[in-house]
Write a protein that holds these residues in place. Structure first.
Motif, PDB file in Angstrom:
ATOM      1  N   THR A 219       7.043  -6.230  -4.638  1.00  0.00           N
ATOM      2  CA  THR A 219       6.857  -5.180  -4.885  1.00  0.00           C
ATOM      3  C   THR A 219       6.037  -4.502  -5.565  1.00  0.00           C
ATOM      4  O   THR A 219       5.239  -4.822  -5.634  1.00  0.00           O
ATOM      5  CB  THR A 219       8.507  -5.860  -5.868  1.00  0.00           C
ATOM      6  N   GLU A 220       5.934  -3.286  -5.578  1.00  0.00           N
ATOM      7  CA  GLU A 220       5.367  -2.374  -6.094  1.00  0.00           C
ATOM      8  C   GLU A 220       5.073  -2.589  -8.142  1.00  0.00           C
ATOM      9  O   GLU A 220       4.029  -2.082  -8.250  1.00  0.00           O
ATOM     10  CB  GLU A 220       5.847  -1.286  -5.930  1.00  0.00           C
ATOM     11  N   THR A 221       5.942  -3.467  -8.359  1.00  0.00           N
ATOM     12  CA  THR A 221       5.977  -3.210  -9.381  1.00  0.00           C
ATOM     13  C   THR A 221       5.406  -5.282  -9.721  1.00  0.00           C
ATOM     14  O   THR A 221       5.539  -4.977 -10.893  1.00  0.00           O
ATOM     15  CB  THR A 221       7.352  -3.770 -10.349  1.00  0.00           C
TER      16      THR A 221
ATOM     17  N   GLU B   9       0.690  -1.069  -0.137  1.00  0.00           N
ATOM     18  CA  GLU B   9      -0.060   0.257   0.050  1.00  0.00           C
ATOM     19  C   GLU B   9       0.947   1.374  -0.190  1.00  0.00           C
ATOM     20  O   GLU B   9       0.563   2.056  -0.350  1.00  0.00           O
ATOM     21  CB  GLU B   9      -1.045   0.077   1.193  1.00  0.00           C
ATOM     22  N   LYS B  10       1.979   1.482   0.559  1.00  0.00           N
ATOM     23  CA  LYS B  10       3.363   2.158   0.864  1.00  0.00           C
ATOM     24  C   LYS B  10       4.654   1.705   0.434  1.00  0.00           C
ATOM     25  O   LYS B  10       4.218   0.300   1.017  1.00  0.00           O
ATOM     26  CB  LYS B  10       2.726   2.757   1.629  1.00  0.00           C
ATOM     27  N   GLY B  11       5.883   2.664  -0.081  1.00  0.00           N
ATOM     28  CA  GLY B  11       6.568   1.834  -0.228  1.00  0.00           C
ATOM     29  C   GLY B  11       6.840   1.085  -1.068  1.00  0.00           C
ATOM     30  O   GLY B  11       5.968   1.025  -1.745  1.00  0.00           O
ATOM     31  N   ASP B  12       8.203   0.641  -1.508  1.00  0.00           N
ATOM     32  CA  ASP B  12       7.928  -0.185  -3.079  1.00  0.00           C
ATOM     33  C   ASP B  12       8.015  -1.229  -2.992  1.00  0.00           C
ATOM     34  O   ASP B  12       7.995  -2.268  -3.520  1.00  0.00           O
ATOM     35  CB  ASP B  12       9.415   0.382  -3.576  1.00  0.00           C
ATOM     36  N   ARG B  13       7.872  -2.271  -1.526  1.00  0.00           N
ATOM     37  CA  ARG B  13       7.653  -3.651  -1.104  1.00  0.00           C
ATOM     38  C   ARG B  13       7.557  -3.986   0.238  1.00  0.00           C
ATOM     39  O   ARG B  13       7.519  -3.013   1.202  1.00  0.00           O
ATOM     40  CB  ARG B  13       8.967  -4.204  -0.958  1.00  0.00           C
TER      41      ARG B  13
END
Length: 422
Positions: free
Chosen positions: A37-39, A17-21
């Motif tokens: 991860t966010e990807t 929801e926040k951050g990259d992972r």
């Protein structure tokens, strides 16, 4: 975030929801989790602290089944309990592998070629690409993966024996020369390295006589007689003998390179030597050489061509056919005659040089006809082109060949200038 990891959750776990992972820690197995991860990239992780209380993390692709990943994590946990540091051990192993790979013969050779290509044009050998191809074809398959410091004379000899058997003695000798150059280059950059190729430590696969091959009068006569038949390659053979130029210098000859007074100027791009230091070479054409060119069909810009579009090539195949014709010529006189012993087109250049000396031409002029530089102070300061002297030398060579071919005997073979070449 702690949760129960299942195969379904591994595939569908929400993105952070926040951050990259985000890491979803398994409630069943400490230190084991799923990182997303966010990807949307997913991987299994095992996190621990080593004896110095430094946090370490090991990761696997989720292509590994969950059950298998749990087992691997348990193994790592066991090693940590024994006081080991799996991540540090893995990194050390990778570094050793990287170092070992960086010191293989192939990696050193690639560094050598990169360094040579980085030199100024005038210091760069034009044969560099050809040498690189020879390494790829004849050396890398045998020695490329071996650490350069572990290559022994016995290993090199084994490679050379195989090359000599499969590709011929010349290929083995060339490979030895290339290796020696590489080892010399590397020894200047590595204090610990010592070349396994010392003076006299490895025998060449050919005898010294083979490399100094000069056709005697009888051999020259039969080669000339055979080459007197119509055909581009036959004209080419006679022209090589009359001009003493190198094979590619003649094969790429263009008609517009012939100027006034029958002076053929070989451009520096086709001459042997470093790209920026090669020089054009003036070759005064003797009457016999000029007659050969005049008798040939004029098709396209190249003198020696089969299609009028590009210079002749495929010398190996043409030479095999020519050798068969030479043997046929010999057997007209002796049905039991053997093939002409191991000779090459380059031997014609050496033969011509020898015949000029026999005709009384001064050594310096003989060398200038070959486009060899004169050493010492004379070579540095004497910039005269010596064209009249070179013309005299080449006419003397043609006369010497005439004398050899038209020997005063009952079996006279006339020296013809070539006719009907196609």
């Amino acid at each position: 975030m702690r949760t129960k990891l299942t195969p379904t959750f591994v595939k569908e776990a929400p993105l952070p929801e926040k951050g990259d992972r985000v890491i979803y820690w398994d409630i069943r197995q400490p230190g084991f989790g799923l990182m997303v991860t966010e990807t949307g990239a997913r991987s299994f992780v095992f996190q621990y602290r080593n004896n110095q209380q430094i946090s370490r993390r090991w990761t696997w692709s989720t292509d590994l089944p969950l059950l298998r990943a749990r087992r691997e994590a348990k193994k790592l946990a066991g090693r940590v309990a024994e006081g080991k540091d799996p991540v540090a051990e893995r990194n050390e192993a990778r570094e050793k592998t990287r170092e070992a790979t960086s010191f293989t013969l192939k990696s050193i050779a690639e560094s050598y070629f990169a360094a040579e290509r980085g030199k100024p044009v005038e210091d760069r050998l034009r044969s560099l690409d050809r040498k690189h191809k020879k390494f790829k074809r004849n050396i890398y398959p045998h020695l490329g993966a071996k650490p350069i410091g572990e290559i022994k004379k016995s290993t090199i000899n084994k490679m050379l024996d195989k090359l000599a058997k499969e590709s011929g003695p010349a290929a083995a000798d060339e490979a030895l020369t290339l290796l020696a150059s590489l080892f010399t280059w590397h020894s200047k950059r590595d204090d610990e390295f010592r070349s396994p190729i010392g003076r006299g430590s490895i025998d060449r696969r050919r005898t010294r006589g083979d490399r100094d091959r000069v056709l005697d009068d009888d051999e020259l006569r039969v080669v000339w007689t055979t080459a007197d038949a119509p055909g581009v390659f036959n004209c080419y053979v006679r022209f090589l003998l009359l001009t003493a130029v190198r094979r590619k210098e003649a094969s790429g000859m263009r008609r517009d390179e012939i100027g006034d007074d029958d002076l053929w100027t070989v451009p520096k791009e086709r001459m042997k030597g470093k790209a920026g230091k090669a020089f054009e070479h003036g070759v005064p054409l003797s009457g016999a050489a000029r007659a050969i060119l005049d008798a040939m069909l004029k098709v396209g810009p190249f003198v020696f061509t089969n299609d009028g579009k590009k210079p002749i090539a495929g010398f190996s195949v043409a030479k095999i056919k020519f050798d068969a014709a030479v043997l046929a010529t010999l057997r007209k006189q002796d049905p039991d005659a053997k093939p002409l012993p191991n000779w090459t087109l380059h031997d014609l250049r050496r033969t011509a040089r020898t015949r000029r000396s026999r005709a009384g031409i001064q050594p310096d002029i003989c060398e200038r006809v070959l486009a060899h530089k004169i050493g010492g102070v004379r070579g540095t300061y004497d910039r005269y082109d010596y064209l009249p002297q070179k013309r005299h030398a080449l006419e003397a060579l043609a006369a010497e060949i005439e004398r050899i071919v038209n020997r005063p005997a009952d079996n006279v073979v006339p020296l013809r200038s070539g006719e009907g070449a196609a």
